[in-house]
Write an enzyme that holds these catalytic residues in place. Structure first.
Site, PDB file in Angstrom:
ATOM      1  N   TYR A 159      -4.321  10.470   6.508  1.00  0.00           N
ATOM      2  CA  TYR A 159      -3.132   9.629   6.342  1.00  0.00           C
ATOM      3  C   TYR A 159      -3.410   8.182   6.727  1.00  0.00           C
ATOM      4  CZ  TYR A 159      -1.503  10.520  11.304  1.00  0.00           C
ATOM      5  OH  TYR A 159      -1.354  10.623  12.655  1.00  0.00           O
ATOM      6  N   GLU A 160      -2.563   7.308   6.253  1.00  0.00           N
ATOM      7  CA  GLU A 160      -2.756   5.848   6.318  1.00  0.00           C
ATOM      8  C   GLU A 160      -3.990   5.404   5.523  1.00  0.00           C
ATOM      9  OE1 GLU A 160      -0.274   4.474   7.271  1.00  0.00           O
ATOM     10  OE2 GLU A 160       0.646   6.053   8.478  1.00  0.00           O
ATOM     11  N   GLY A 161      -4.330   6.156   4.501  1.00  0.00           N
ATOM     12  CA  GLY A 161      -5.456   5.802   3.637  1.00  0.00           C
ATOM     13  C   GLY A 161      -6.683   6.615   3.977  1.00  0.00           C
TER      14      GLY A 161
END
Length: 590
Positions: free
Chosen positions: A440-442
């Protein structure tokens, strides 16, 4: 599952002796009331609070998870009480602006608080973490009206915050966002659409949740240039700024995940929900990147916390678990077998975990210092330099710290052997949670493309920039046993930077083919720089933490240079094979 205290001495060593917090704040001219002793007292109190209140909830939070009914989400047992006491004790407002009820303490302390939140209970940590990010964004970009309405209770934690980016048909490619924003005569907007993977999108910890939502105005251009950002509260306010009626939004469901089960991950429906524009129309993605980059830093620190917690548990187990005799003869002849810490391969795994945890903490705290320079320095040359360092290091910190956390927590499971995959010992949970941090968050791949495409090729013009200067200056100005090796790896890193830049001019696929290997090489070399610093500080120590502590640091630095840093040679070899081995195979041949 053990609930072991956080490594306060390690935090003190890096903050005080390696990165010299007192000189840092003196140079910035801020936080004059925070000396090293005060700084560490606050850290110790935060650790004590979370050790007593958050740590005992961790296993149940993972097993119980969150529950969804209608549009409501219930968090695990104990979370409501923990959140209430967390806010009442002032931790939610630690670095908040005093104008809105904050304590005005340093961002660095807030960063460490986030580290401790995850260390003691990762499923809990996202609730205060996302709220802090939302608060920072509104403080920076919100209108005075929005600040007055929403910042006081976001600052104290009475209300929480989210960021709503992803939609069912688009993840990283936010240019595909199609949530709509229809203007109303009163200046508000009707927000309609569905967002997925929304951390803390609905829960029972606060009376109100402030959603930051990406959406498109009716006349918006296509792609990322046509995205605007809106503040959409769960509960609307009346003229007296009191909670009024519920907005037309809600959680349609929650995701059932492999880890972080105490963190509510929601599918959110917005049905003409009233929202308020933040900043200018069509500037939403640029504004949201402020919060996204902060979230990426925090995710890297979550990886650090997972590494540290898994290490602490594995170390305690390795000192206690009896299995066979040491190869050179019994070390504990009065026992039926030796503790497994005597065996070389167990030490390899423990030292790998230790090297990643303690070295990456220095990297994370250094990045925190750059953020404080950007916030407070009056020297614009210094601010611009810190801004470039932050931009370059953010994808590395997010991806590298989480990828090595996955390796470290895997080692933790291995050290426990058969007990490693048994829930009661907790190691398998850290491994599951750590995997999510890489995503998550890339994802790691996205961070690597950001580093090689945006940062290295575009911003740094094919150079490493200020990071290389920092390492080179350290080599030139200090005398450590690692200096020559550090120079060799710095030269290798720069060589690979130039190689990728040159290859990219011939074939655009070369960047993507090399990106993850290049990011990991970058992480290993930067970590080598920080381990050289840790070795130097341990060699010239203040003597307040004990001889064994400092000797352990020096020997871990030697281990890192001998056993982990040489991975860069393999990464160099794979980078130089180029894109052909990846792209020559036809889709039908897979």
């Amino acid at each position: 599952m053990a609930n072991l205290p956080a490594p306060i001495k390690d935090i003190q060593f890096i903050a005080d002796e390696v990165l010299d917090l007192t000189a840092h704040y003196k140079k910035l001219g801020v936080h004059d009331d925070i000396d090293a002793e005060t700084f560490m007292t606050i850290v110790e109190e935060a650790s004590k609070f979370l050790h007593e209140n958050a740590g005992p909830l961790n296993r149940n939070a993972d097993e119980q998870g969150c529950h969804h009914e209608g549009t409501s989400v219930t968090t695990p047992d104990g979370f409501k009480k923990l959140y209430k006491e967390f806010c009442e004790s002032g931790w939610a407002a630690l670095d908040g602006d005093p104008e809105y009820g904050g304590q005005g303490l340093s961002y660095w302390l807030q960063l460490i608080l986030g580290e401790l939140n995850t260390y003691y209970c990762p499923g809990w940590s996202n609730y205060p973490g996302l709220t802090h990010g939302a608060r920072e964004l509104i403080a920076h970009f919100g209108s005075d009206v929005l600040k007055q309405k929403f910042l006081p209770k976001l600052t104290t934690g009475e209300w929480s915050g989210t960021m709503c980016l992803t939609e069912p048909h688009c993840g990283t490619d936010l240019g595909l966002v199609n949530t709509s924003a229809k203007p109303n005569e009163d200046g508000s907007y009707d927000i309609t659409g569905t967002k997925i993977f929304i951390t803390s999108g609905e829960h029972d910890l606060t009376d109100n949740i402030i959603h930051l939502v990406l959406a498109r105005l009716p006349d918006a251009p296509k792609g990322t240039k046509g995205i605007s950002l809106f503040l959409v509260p769960k509960i609307l306010l009346n003229a007296d700024l009191e909670l009024d009626q519920r907005n037309t939004l809600g959680a349609a469901s929650i995701e059932h995940k492999m880890g972080l089960n105490g963190s509510a991950t929601c599918v959110m429906n917005f049905d003409a929900a009233k929202g308020f524009l933040i900043g200018e129309g069509n500037d939403g993605l640029k504004i949201m990147f402020t919060m996204m980059n902060g979230a990426r830093l925090n995710t890297g620190i979550q990886g650090l916390s997972a590494t540290q917690a898994s290490y602490e548990n594995a170390l305690a187990y390795a000192k206690d678990r009896l299995q066979m005799r040491a190869a050179t003869g019994a070390k504990y002849p009065n026992k039926p077998a030796d503790p497994i810490i005597v065996h070389p391969d167990v030490r390899r795994m423990l030292l790998t975990m230790k090297a990643f945890a303690e070295g990456n903490r220095a990297m994370a705290y250094f990045v925190g210092q750059q953020i404080e320079i950007i916030k407070h320095s009056k020297d614009q040359v210094e601010v611009k330099r810190a801004d470039r360092l932050l931009a370059f290091l953010t994808p590395i910190l997010k991806a590298f710290l989480t990828e090595v956390a996955l390796e470290a927590t895997d080692n933790g499971v291995q050290i426990f052997g058969g007990h490693g995959y048994i829930r009661e010992h907790g190691q398998e949970q850290w491994h599951r949670d750590a995997k999510i941090f890489t995503l998550y968050e890339g994802t790691t791949g996205i961070q690597a493309l950001d580093l090689t495409g945006r940062k290295m090729l575009m911003m740094q013009k094919g150079q490493i920039g200020e990071m290389a200067e920092l390492i080179q200056n350290f080599i030139n100005e200090t005398d450590t046993p690692m200096n020559q090796e550090l120079q060799n790896y710095l030269d290798m890193w720069q060589e690979m930077t130039e190689f990728i830049t040159g290859q990219a001019q011939k074939n655009a696929n070369e960047v993507g083919a090399a990106s993850v290997d290049y990011l990991m090489m970058s992480g290993y070399v930067i970590l080598a720089y920080f381990w050289a610093q840790l070795h130097n500080s341990a060699e010239n120590n203040k003597g307040q933490l004990g001889a064994d502590f400092y000797n352990g640091k020096k020997k871990t630095a030697q281990f890192y240079f001998a056993k982990i840093l040489p991975r860069c040679h393999a990464l160099k070899a794979t980078i130089m094979t180029g894109a052909d081995p990846l792209m020559n195979i036809k889709e039908s041949e897979f």
